[in-house]
Design an enzyme around this catalytic site. Structure first.
Site, PDB file in Angstrom:
ATOM      1  N   GLY A 142      -5.937   0.019   5.125  1.00 45.92           N
ATOM      2  CA  GLY A 142      -5.032  -1.041   4.691  1.00 45.92           C
ATOM      3  C   GLY A 142      -5.570  -2.424   5.008  1.00 45.92           C
ATOM      4  O   GLY A 142      -5.407  -3.368   4.221  1.00 45.92           O
ATOM      5  N   ASP A 143      -6.239  -2.547   6.146  1.00 52.35           N
ATOM      6  CA  ASP A 143      -6.842  -3.826   6.522  1.00 52.35           C
ATOM      7  C   ASP A 143      -8.002  -4.163   5.589  1.00 52.35           C
ATOM      8  O   ASP A 143      -8.193  -5.319   5.204  1.00 52.35           O
ATOM      9  CB  ASP A 143      -7.320  -3.776   7.970  1.00 52.35           C
ATOM     10  CG  ASP A 143      -6.222  -3.330   8.924  1.00 52.35           C
ATOM     11  OD1 ASP A 143      -5.070  -3.750   8.728  1.00 52.35           O
ATOM     12  OD2 ASP A 143      -6.523  -2.561   9.851  1.00 52.35           O
ATOM     13  N   GLY A 172      -1.661   4.767  -4.354  1.00 51.97           N
ATOM     14  CA  GLY A 172      -2.162   3.517  -4.892  1.00 51.97           C
ATOM     15  C   GLY A 172      -1.525   2.299  -4.246  1.00 51.97           C
ATOM     16  O   GLY A 172      -1.029   2.358  -3.116  1.00 51.97           O
ATOM     17  N   ALA A 184      -2.037   7.420  -0.692  1.00 52.15           N
ATOM     18  CA  ALA A 184      -2.789   8.095  -1.743  1.00 52.15           C
ATOM     19  C   ALA A 184      -2.263   7.784  -3.139  1.00 52.15           C
ATOM     20  O   ALA A 184      -2.941   8.045  -4.140  1.00 52.15           O
ATOM     21  CB  ALA A 184      -2.757   9.602  -1.509  1.00 52.15           C
ATOM     22  N   SER A 243       0.847  -1.189   0.000  1.00 56.17           N
ATOM     23  CA  SER A 243       0.000   0.000   0.000  1.00 56.17           C
ATOM     24  C   SER A 243       0.882   1.238   0.000  1.00 56.17           C
ATOM     25  O   SER A 243       1.766   1.367   0.850  1.00 56.17           O
ATOM     26  CB  SER A 243      -0.906   0.012   1.241  1.00 56.17           C
ATOM     27  OG  SER A 243      -1.783  -1.087   1.230  1.00 56.17           O
TER      28      SER A 243
END
Length: 315
Positions: free
Chosen positions: A251-252, A225, A223, A220
Site C-alpha cells: 500500500g505504501d 484492485g 487483491a 486500496s
C-alpha cells in the site's frame, strides 16, 4: 521532491523460525533489520523509483540512530527530529509455513516541545516539496487532531498533502481538506462505520469521505484492485499478478507510485496499481524499481464494476 512524515517510525527486526513454539527456545534460521513505518516505506519506494525524497522522522536512542543509518545507506535523506525517548523496535517472527507474527512496540511519548519541533521541521523541509505524505499511526502524546494541524499548515504554505492514517486521526484531519487520503478497505469501512461487500460499496464510502472533506480518495482493495474518486468522477484500477510473495509495504508503494505520477487522475491511479502489483511480487518489504513494473498488466477504467463482490469483504 516528495517529503514524507512518519510520526512513529520503527526499527523492524525480522527473524525466520521453523515454527513458533510457546515456552521453548527457538533458534532463528535467518534475520534482517529494516527501517520501518508507513512514511518510511513511501520514501523507500520513491527512492527505488529514482526520485528524490526526504523523510522527516522523530528519532531517539540507539534504535533511532540505526534507522537513520539504514535509510542513509539507501540514499534517502533524513530530516531528524531529536526526541528523548528511544525509537520503538518491532519484532516479526516469520515461520516456515508463511505465518507471520508481529510484536509492535508503542514507541516513545513525544513532549509538547517535541511535537512542535516535528511540525516546524516539516514546514522547513517542505519548501521544495511537490507533495507531503503523512503516514501511519500517531505516537503517544500526539492527539488525533495533530494530523489536522499538519494539513492546515501545509495548505497555508501552498503544499499539497497526502494522508494515510485511520480512525480518529483520519476523521479529524478531513475537516482540513487533505488533497488525497489513502485508506485500505478495512480503514475505509471503519471511517464510514459499515461493512463493504462490493466495489460499489467502496466507491460510495470514498464519496462519503469526500463529503467529509477529502479532495480525493485513493482506496486500496487488496487483491480486488484500487479505486480513485475525485472531483472528476471515479476510476477503477486492477493488475494481473502472477504470484504474491509478500504484501508488506504494498500500500505504501502504491501511494508512492500515485504521487510520483502527479497524484491526480487515471494516469496516477495506473502508476499506483503498477507499483502495488510489483511490490506484492517481491520478497519482504522490498520496494519495486522501474524495471519491476509491468504497465501492460494494468487496467484502469471509468466504467467501475460496482456490482463486483470483493474477495476480501470487510466488516
Amino acid at each position: 521532491m516528495i517529503l514524507t512524515v512518519t510520526p512513529n517510525p520503527s526499527l523492524d527486526r525480522t527473524y525466520e523460525v521453523p515454527s513458533l513454539d510457546r515456552g521453548e527456545v527457538i533458534r532463528a534460521t535467518g534475520e534482517r533489520m529494516d527501517p520501518g513505518g508507513k512514511g518510511v516505506n513511501v520514501s523507500r519506494a520513491v527512492a527505488a523509483a529514482g526520485q528524490r525524497t526526504v523523510a522527516v522522522l522523530p528519532l531517539g536512542g540507539a534504535p533511532g540512530a540505526l534507522v537513520a543509518d539504514l535509510l542513509d545507506a539507501q540514499g534517502i535523506e533524513v530530516a531528524r527530529v531529536p526526541v528523548v525517548g528511544a525509537t520503538r523496535s518491532n519484532i516479526a517472527l516469520a515461520e516456515a509455513d508463511g505465518v507471520l507474527t508481529k510484536i509492535n512496540a508503542p514507541g516513545p511519548e513525544l513532549s509538547a516541545a517535541e511535537q512542535e519541533l516535528l511540525l516546524e521541521t516539516v514546514r522547513a523541509q517542505s519548501v521544495d516539496a511537490s507533495w507531503i505524505a503523512c503516514c501511519g499511526s500517531l505516537p503517544r502524546g500526539l492527539a488525533p487532531s495533530w494530523y489536522a494541524a499538519l494539513v492546515a499548515r501545509a495548505h497555508a504554505a501552498g503544499t499539497r498533502i497526502a494522508l494515510d492514517t485511520s480512525g480518529p486521526a483520519l476523521l479529524a484531519a478531513l475537516r482540513e481538506r487533505p488533497d488525497v487520503v489513502k485508506p485500505n478497505a478495512e480503514e475505509l469501512a471503519g471511517a464510514v462505520g459499515r461493512p463493504l461487500a462490493t466495489v460499489g460499496d467502496a466507491v460510495k464510502a470514498a464519496e462519503e469521505l469526500r463529503e467529509m472533506g477529502a479532495a480525493a480518495v485513493l482506496a486500496s482493495l487488496g487483491a480486488d484492485g484500487q479505486v480513485l474518486v475525485n472531483d472528476s468522477g471515479a476510476w477503477f484500477g486492477s493488475a494481473r499478478v502472477d504470484a504474491v510473495r509478500s504484501n508488506v509495504g504494498a500500500g505504501d508503494s502504491s501511494l508512492a507510485g500515485f504521487l510520483i505520477a502527479g497524484g491526480d487522475g487515471p494516469e496516477a491511479l495506473a502508476s499506483a496499481v503498477a507499483h502495488g502489483a510489483a511490490a506484492v511480487q517481491l520478497p519482504g518489504s522490498v520496494m519495486p524499481t522501474p524495471g519491476d513494473l509491468d504497465p501492460g498488466a494494468v487496467t484502469v477504467t471509468a466504467d467501475v464494476p460496482v456490482d463486483r463482490v470483493l474477495r476480501e469483504q470487510v466488516s
